[in-house]
Design an enzyme around this catalytic site. Structure first.
Site, PDB file in Angstrom:
ATOM      1  N   CYS A  70       7.883 -12.583   2.383  1.00  0.00           N
ATOM      2  CA  CYS A  70       6.745 -12.948   2.563  1.00  0.00           C
ATOM      3  C   CYS A  70       7.012 -13.972   1.202  1.00  0.00           C
ATOM      4  O   CYS A  70       5.594 -14.823   1.171  1.00  0.00           O
ATOM      5  CB  CYS A  70       5.555 -11.500   1.597  1.00  0.00           C
ATOM      6  SG  CYS A  70       5.629 -10.781   2.990  1.00  0.00           S
ATOM      7  N   HIS A 109      -0.086 -14.948  -2.066  1.00  0.00           N
ATOM      8  CA  HIS A 109       0.201 -14.285  -0.636  1.00  0.00           C
ATOM      9  C   HIS A 109      -0.588 -13.700  -0.215  1.00  0.00           C
ATOM     10  O   HIS A 109      -0.771 -12.317  -0.890  1.00  0.00           O
ATOM     11  CB  HIS A 109       1.481 -13.732  -0.569  1.00  0.00           C
ATOM     12  CG  HIS A 109       1.965 -12.682   0.790  1.00  0.00           C
ATOM     13  ND1 HIS A 109       1.306 -13.442   1.765  1.00  0.00           N
ATOM     14  CD2 HIS A 109       2.284 -11.553   0.613  1.00  0.00           C
ATOM     15  CE1 HIS A 109       2.613 -13.100   2.539  1.00  0.00           C
ATOM     16  NE2 HIS A 109       2.538 -11.608   2.182  1.00  0.00           N
ATOM     17  N   ASN A 166      -2.024 -11.055   7.684  1.00  0.00           N
ATOM     18  CA  ASN A 166      -1.536 -11.130   6.844  1.00  0.00           C
ATOM     19  C   ASN A 166      -0.364 -12.249   7.306  1.00  0.00           C
ATOM     20  O   ASN A 166       0.305 -11.723   8.450  1.00  0.00           O
ATOM     21  CB  ASN A 166      -0.481 -10.089   5.487  1.00  0.00           C
ATOM     22  CG  ASN A 166       0.979 -10.303   5.678  1.00  0.00           C
ATOM     23  OD1 ASN A 166       1.533 -11.245   5.246  1.00  0.00           O
ATOM     24  ND2 ASN A 166       1.348  -9.095   4.717  1.00  0.00           N
TER      25      ASN A 166
HETATM   26  O1  UT7 Z   1       2.896  -8.888   2.876  1.00  0.00           O
HETATM   27  C1  UT7 Z   1       4.170  -7.933   2.505  1.00  0.00           C
HETATM   28  C2  UT7 Z   1       3.954  -6.920   1.712  1.00  0.00           C
HETATM   29  N1  UT7 Z   1       2.662  -5.718   2.445  1.00  0.00           N
HETATM   30  C3  UT7 Z   1       1.841  -4.936   1.930  1.00  0.00           C
HETATM   31  O2  UT7 Z   1       1.550  -5.460   0.428  1.00  0.00           O
HETATM   32  C4  UT7 Z   1       0.915  -4.511   2.149  1.00  0.00           C
HETATM   33  C5  UT7 Z   1       0.619  -3.287   1.210  1.00  0.00           C
HETATM   34  N2  UT7 Z   1       0.296  -1.965   1.640  1.00  0.00           N
HETATM   35  C6  UT7 Z   1      -1.334  -1.899   2.499  1.00  0.00           C
HETATM   36  O3  UT7 Z   1      -1.942  -2.726   2.431  1.00  0.00           O
HETATM   37  C7  UT7 Z   1      -1.818  -0.954   2.664  1.00  0.00           C
HETATM   38  O4  UT7 Z   1      -0.952   0.276   2.399  1.00  0.00           O
HETATM   39  C8  UT7 Z   1      -1.718  -0.999   3.961  1.00  0.00           C
HETATM   40  C9  UT7 Z   1      -3.264  -1.524   4.516  1.00  0.00           C
HETATM   41  C10 UT7 Z   1      -0.701  -0.976   4.607  1.00  0.00           C
HETATM   42  C11 UT7 Z   1      -2.446   0.340   4.649  1.00  0.00           C
HETATM   43  O5  UT7 Z   1      -3.521   1.265   3.290  1.00  0.00           O
HETATM   44  P1  UT7 Z   1      -3.392   2.906   2.970  1.00  0.00           P
HETATM   45  O6  UT7 Z   1      -4.973   3.131   2.205  1.00  0.00           O
HETATM   46  O7  UT7 Z   1      -2.432   3.513   1.977  1.00  0.00           O
HETATM   47  O8  UT7 Z   1      -3.624   3.829   3.955  1.00  0.00           O
HETATM   48  P2  UT7 Z   1      -2.307   5.109   4.437  1.00  0.00           P
HETATM   49  O9  UT7 Z   1      -0.695   4.669   4.791  1.00  0.00           O
HETATM   50  O10 UT7 Z   1      -2.448   5.910   2.989  1.00  0.00           O
HETATM   51  O11 UT7 Z   1      -3.059   6.094   5.528  1.00  0.00           O
HETATM   52  C12 UT7 Z   1      -4.252   6.254   4.984  1.00  0.00           C
HETATM   53  C13 UT7 Z   1      -5.052   7.031   6.396  1.00  0.00           C
HETATM   54  C14 UT7 Z   1      -3.751   7.558   7.393  1.00  0.00           C
HETATM   55  O12 UT7 Z   1      -4.671   9.029   7.866  1.00  0.00           O
HETATM   56  P3  UT7 Z   1      -4.531  10.731   7.083  1.00  0.00           P
HETATM   57  O13 UT7 Z   1      -2.987  10.605   7.270  1.00  0.00           O
HETATM   58  O14 UT7 Z   1      -4.740   9.921   5.860  1.00  0.00           O
HETATM   59  O15 UT7 Z   1      -4.621  11.414   8.428  1.00  0.00           O
HETATM   60  C15 UT7 Z   1      -3.216   7.025   8.325  1.00  0.00           C
HETATM   61  O16 UT7 Z   1      -3.034   7.601   9.306  1.00  0.00           O
HETATM   62  O17 UT7 Z   1      -5.511   5.615   7.724  1.00  0.00           O
HETATM   63  C16 UT7 Z   1      -4.529   5.805   8.273  1.00  0.00           C
HETATM   64  N3  UT7 Z   1      -4.169   4.859   9.652  1.00  0.00           N
HETATM   65  C17 UT7 Z   1      -5.443   4.302   9.761  1.00  0.00           C
HETATM   66  N4  UT7 Z   1      -6.699   4.712  10.691  1.00  0.00           N
HETATM   67  C18 UT7 Z   1      -6.968   3.820  11.173  1.00  0.00           C
HETATM   68  C19 UT7 Z   1      -3.654   4.166   8.996  1.00  0.00           C
HETATM   69  N5  UT7 Z   1      -3.627   2.689   9.395  1.00  0.00           N
HETATM   70  C20 UT7 Z   1      -5.553   2.364  10.293  1.00  0.00           C
HETATM   71  C21 UT7 Z   1      -5.501   2.100  10.985  1.00  0.00           C
HETATM   72  N6  UT7 Z   1      -6.912   2.485  12.193  1.00  0.00           N
HETATM   73  N7  UT7 Z   1      -5.113   1.159  11.211  1.00  0.00           N
END
Ligand code: UT7
Length: 335
Positions: free
Chosen positions: A115, A262, A292
């Site tokens: 990135c 980014h 992204n």
């Molecule tokens: O570019 C390189 C750098 N990258 C970044 O900066 C990305 C940084 N991270 C993020 O943007 C976020 O962490 C994400 C968008 C990847 C994830 O968002 P989050 O708010 O951190 O969600 P999470 O991973 O804590 O997941 C929350 C819930 C989980 O379910 P439970 O365990 O709470 O039941 C996941 O299984 O959301 C679920 N989940 C989804 N649900 C529907 C994860 N992905 C999805 C999805 N659709 N696509």
């Protein structure tokens, strides 16, 4: 010592639009979840039968940037190509751009900083121009993520986020009173290398061994991201590295005409905006349309921002990135 200006910008994204509703058809996800957590509404994914590859898309963006600079292809004397999704394991895509543009045997450098790749590439190109080694450098950021994503419910935490596309800039030796790259700041912290990575197959995770093991639990050929962990580091590092660049120039956030972060996650951009006290018109985001696109996200945004009249000659532009490595960086540029 010479100075470097951004002489031209351009971008190319594949035509195929994949909306969140399209993803609902292939995995358990929802438009509401994706928009709320990331801000993304749609992304571009190269169809499997397309001729677009990272180098082909990069070349398309490059031609636009060269035209925007008012130059001919033959004016380019060096290529820098940033990507984490090269056409092949080796050689890197830089040499393919040299071939596709029909350039003479000029040098081509591949940058592997994910990135932050565009900012790392910008910094390298800036040094070459400052020393007088080259006059017009083509810097490309291009990614084709879609072919390597786990597009099942298992991979939804990663696959809904990433999109394909390419952006390019021409960096040229500036004359007195023209634009200037004031500074670039680069950082890394390799202890977090595996928090956002694709570990196999590789030289430490052999194809033969993977095939032989036939381990259904081994998903190391898909990108892995510890989302929460990456998010927390991103919001801190983005701010730090922007302030580091501003401090060198004795500037404050209010002096920035446009910040192009980014495009990792709209929530990350909005968090930084709020913490730095920036107005909406001081920050450019287009992750809503493209997801992204890693090394391509800043040059695509730069190209769109210019086309929309959001950056004008003489304005102070700030670029910043954070991602896999971890690596992060920033740049302050007089456009
Ligand atoms: O570019 C390189 C750098 N990258 C970044 O900066 C990305 C940084 N991270 C993020 O943007 C976020 O962490 C994400 C968008 C990847 C994830 O968002 P989050 O708010 O951190 O969600 P999470 O991973 O804590 O997941 C929350 C819930 C989980 O379910 P439970 O365990 O709470 O039941 C996941 O299984 O959301 C679920 N989940 C989804 N649900 C529907 C994860 N992905 C999805 C999805 N659709 N696509």
């Amino acid at each position: 010592m010479h100075t470097t200006k951004i002489a031209g910008v351009g971008h190319y994204v594949p035509e195929n639009i994949v909306k969140n509703a399209d993803l609902e058809m292939i995995m358990e996800t929802s438009d509401a979840w994706i928009q709320e957590r990331t801000g993304i509404k749609e992304r571009r994914w190269v169809p499997q039968d397309s001729d677009d590859t990272p180098s082909v898309m990069g070349t398309k963006a490059a031609r636009k940037a060269i035209a925007d600079a008012g130059l001919e292809v033959t004016d380019i004397d060096f290529i820098v190509f940033a990507t984490l999704s090269p056409d092949y394991y080796f050689p890197g895509p830089g040499v393919m751009v040299q071939e596709q543009l029909g350039l003479p045997e000029i040098g081509a450098l591949d940058v592997r900083n994910q990135c932050s790749g565009f900012i790392y590439g910008l910094s390298v190109a800036d040094q070459f121009i400052k020393t007088g080694m080259y006059k017009n450098i083509l810097l490309i950021g291009s990614e084709l993520h879609s072919g390597g994503l786990d597009k099942t419910t298992r991979g939804r935490g990663v696959s809904v986020i990433f999109g394909d596309g390419a952006g390019a800039v021409v960096l040229s030796r500036a004359q007195e009173g023209e634009g200037k790259i004031h500074t670039t700041k680069l950082h890394s912290e390799g202890k977090h290398a595996k928090e956002l990575a694709l570990l196999g197959p590789s030289t430490t995770n052999w194809v033969d061994a993977m095939i032989e093991a036939q381990d259904p639990e081994d998903l190391s050929y898909y990108p892995y991201m510890n989302g929460n962990f990456v998010f927390k580091h991103a919001v801190t590092r983005f701010q730090e590295v922007i302030h580091e660049a501003l401090a060198e120039l004795d500037k404050k956030p209010e002096d920035i005409d446009l910040l192009i972060p980014h495009q990792a996650n709209l929530r990350i951009s909005q968090f930084i905006q709020q913490k730095m006290g920036l107005r909406n018109d001081q920050v450019f985001n287009n992750i809503q349309k493209y997801g992204n696109t890693t090394a391509a996200s800043i040059p695509i945004a730069l190209s769109e921002a210019k086309a929309e009249g959001r950056i004008k000659p003489g304005q102070l532009l700030c670029l910043a990135a954070f991602g896999s490595g971890f690596t992060w960086g920033s740049s302050l540029i007089q456009f």
